[in-house]
Motif scaffolding. Structure first.
Motif, PDB file in Angstrom:
ATOM      1  N   ASN A 178       0.738  -1.209   0.012  1.00  0.00           N
ATOM      2  CA  ASN A 178      -0.047  -0.119   0.007  1.00  0.00           C
ATOM      3  C   ASN A 178       0.912   1.425   0.023  1.00  0.00           C
ATOM      4  O   ASN A 178       2.110   1.214  -0.218  1.00  0.00           O
ATOM      5  CB  ASN A 178      -1.022   0.111   1.152  1.00  0.00           C
ATOM      6  CG  ASN A 178      -0.071  -0.183   2.507  1.00  0.00           C
ATOM      7  OD1 ASN A 178       1.023   0.120   2.651  1.00  0.00           O
ATOM      8  ND2 ASN A 178      -0.895  -0.852   3.585  1.00  0.00           N
ATOM      9  N   THR A 179       0.207   2.450  -0.145  1.00  0.00           N
ATOM     10  CA  THR A 179       1.050   3.659  -0.188  1.00  0.00           C
ATOM     11  C   THR A 179       1.805   4.012   0.963  1.00  0.00           C
ATOM     12  O   THR A 179       3.012   4.305   0.912  1.00  0.00           O
ATOM     13  CB  THR A 179      -0.174   4.802  -0.175  1.00  0.00           C
ATOM     14  OG1 THR A 179      -0.907   4.682  -1.303  1.00  0.00           O
ATOM     15  CG2 THR A 179       0.892   6.158  -0.457  1.00  0.00           C
ATOM     16  N   LYS A 180       1.430   3.320   2.201  1.00  0.00           N
ATOM     17  CA  LYS A 180       2.466   3.622   3.382  1.00  0.00           C
ATOM     18  C   LYS A 180       3.482   2.955   3.528  1.00  0.00           C
ATOM     19  O   LYS A 180       4.834   3.266   3.689  1.00  0.00           O
ATOM     20  CB  LYS A 180       1.428   3.087   4.719  1.00  0.00           C
ATOM     21  CG  LYS A 180       2.346   3.456   6.154  1.00  0.00           C
ATOM     22  CD  LYS A 180       1.225   2.851   7.165  1.00  0.00           C
ATOM     23  CE  LYS A 180       2.065   3.224   8.582  1.00  0.00           C
ATOM     24  NZ  LYS A 180       1.378   2.765   9.682  1.00  0.00           N
ATOM     25  N   LEU A 181       3.218   1.611   2.923  1.00  0.00           N
ATOM     26  CA  LEU A 181       4.469   0.800   3.048  1.00  0.00           C
ATOM     27  C   LEU A 181       5.474   1.051   1.782  1.00  0.00           C
ATOM     28  O   LEU A 181       6.802   1.298   1.840  1.00  0.00           O
ATOM     29  CB  LEU A 181       4.165  -0.795   2.565  1.00  0.00           C
ATOM     30  CG  LEU A 181       5.225  -1.959   2.744  1.00  0.00           C
ATOM     31  CD1 LEU A 181       5.726  -2.056   3.995  1.00  0.00           C
ATOM     32  CD2 LEU A 181       4.637  -3.300   2.370  1.00  0.00           C
ATOM     33  N   ALA A 182       4.962   1.655   0.706  1.00  0.00           N
ATOM     34  CA  ALA A 182       5.779   2.023  -0.386  1.00  0.00           C
ATOM     35  C   ALA A 182       6.624   3.355  -0.160  1.00  0.00           C
ATOM     36  O   ALA A 182       7.675   3.302  -0.557  1.00  0.00           O
ATOM     37  CB  ALA A 182       4.949   2.294  -1.711  1.00  0.00           C
TER      38      ALA A 182
END
Length: 338
Positions: free
Chosen positions: A226-230
């Motif tokens: 997801n965006t947070k992990l990326a």
């Protein structure tokens, strides 16, 4: 009886079969190293006279190396777990990274990254093969190539005054551009890497399809990118570059080379891109050529460049040797605890 791609990689990289290849790479690297020094043609008496050792700056270089290893290991761990890797303690990743960086100074750096790091994880208890770990390295190298290329543009823009803002602010803007590109592309890149790995295992390793179905199901249970992990992975990539700059800035100042952080930031992308291409032991000769180009581009004298390319080679070996020795007991303790 068929063998998997991981077993084939291990066989291909066995010391006995690659002894001649390693020797030829070392000779090629040594020759290139000599050519670089000959091209610089330093006055050796002037070089020795210019050395002004500073232990404080040497410790700054060590701190930069430690921080760079920490954030690189953290990024590696994130990517490994996202791609369905076995969950391992952070010490296993840190030790695996620094020891392969050290060994890579005497063997092929590319081979140690693609094979050695996977072998290190397997020895720490990973159930994934070397090919799986190699795909993570490919992703890392993609990140580590894109950012230096962007920063080469930044360095050119600063030198020729293309931008209406200062060096610090424009550097931050270029880093934001990198993150804006990296965050949405990490998820698709991970999926492509996993599919490529499975395809290789099917085509080259001749794995049974039911085994691949089982592997795919395990990948499906991995965390979603997801965006947070990326954003975390992209941030680690920026921090890695920043700490690498500190590492080499400390080495330069430790031997008395007067260079600003802005100059080192502008020169480092040349060496980072050269290190990605280097197939010689430790990138011998190739990295020195990259530093010669980068430091010459920012206007350092040939004496200072010659001194730095020698100092950085000694410094990198010493730093990673020390970090390997310190982290080995920690990694062993975590392995014994499991």
């Amino acid at each position: 009886m068929t063998t998997s791609i991981d077993e084939q990689i291990e066989a291909a990289e066995s010391p006995g079969r690659n002894r001649l290849k390693s020797a030829l790479r070392f000779v090629a690297g040594l020759a290139l190293f000599a050519i670089v020094l000959r091209w610089l043609a330093p006055d050796w008496n002037e070089l020795l006279a210019s050395v002004d050792l500073d232990v404080g700056w040497a410790l700054v270089g060590l701190a930069g190396t430690t921080a760079a290893s920490f954030v690189t290991a953290a990024r590696w761990r994130l990517l490994a777990e996202v791609m369905g890797g076995t969950k391992l303690p952070f010490a296993a990743y840190f030790y695996g990274l620094v020891v392969t960086r050290l060994l890579g100074q005497f063997t092929s750096t590319v081979a140690m990254d693609l094979v050695g790091r996977g072998a290190a994880l397997r020895s720490a208890g990973s159930e994934r093969g070397i090919g799986h770990a190699a795909m993570q390295v490919v992703l890392e190298r993609t990140f580590d190539a894109v950012l230096p290329i962007l920063l080469l543009v930044w360095a050119l823009a600063v030198r020729d005054a293309w931008l209406p803002v200062g060096a610090t602010l424009s550097l931050a803007l270029f880093c934001l551009v990198f993150m804006a590109l990296a965050i949405p592309l990490l998820g698709p890149a991970v999926r492509v890497a996993l599919r490529l790995y499975l395809w290789i295992r099917l085509r080259v390793g001749k794995r049974r399809r039911e085994q691949l179905v089982e592997a795919e199901s395990s990948f499906a249970s991995a965390p979603i990118v997801n965006t947070k992990l990326a954003a975390k992975v992209a941030t680690y990539s920026v921090l890695r570059f920043a700490t690498v700059v500190i590492q080499f800035w400390g080495i330069a100042r430790a031997v008395g080379i007067e260079v600003s952080w802005e100059q080192m930031t502008a020169a480092t992308p040349f060496a980072q891109l050269a290190s990605i291409l280097g197939l010689t032991p430790g990138g011998l000769g190739v990295i020195e050529a990259g530093w010669a180009g980068g430091l010459g581009w920012i206007g350092l004298s040939v004496v200072s460049i010659s001194l730095f390319v020698l100092a950085q080679r000694v410094g990198v070996i010493a730093y990673f040797g020390l970090l390997s020795a310190i982290s080995w007991p920690l990694a062993k303790r975590e392995a014994d605890r499991d």
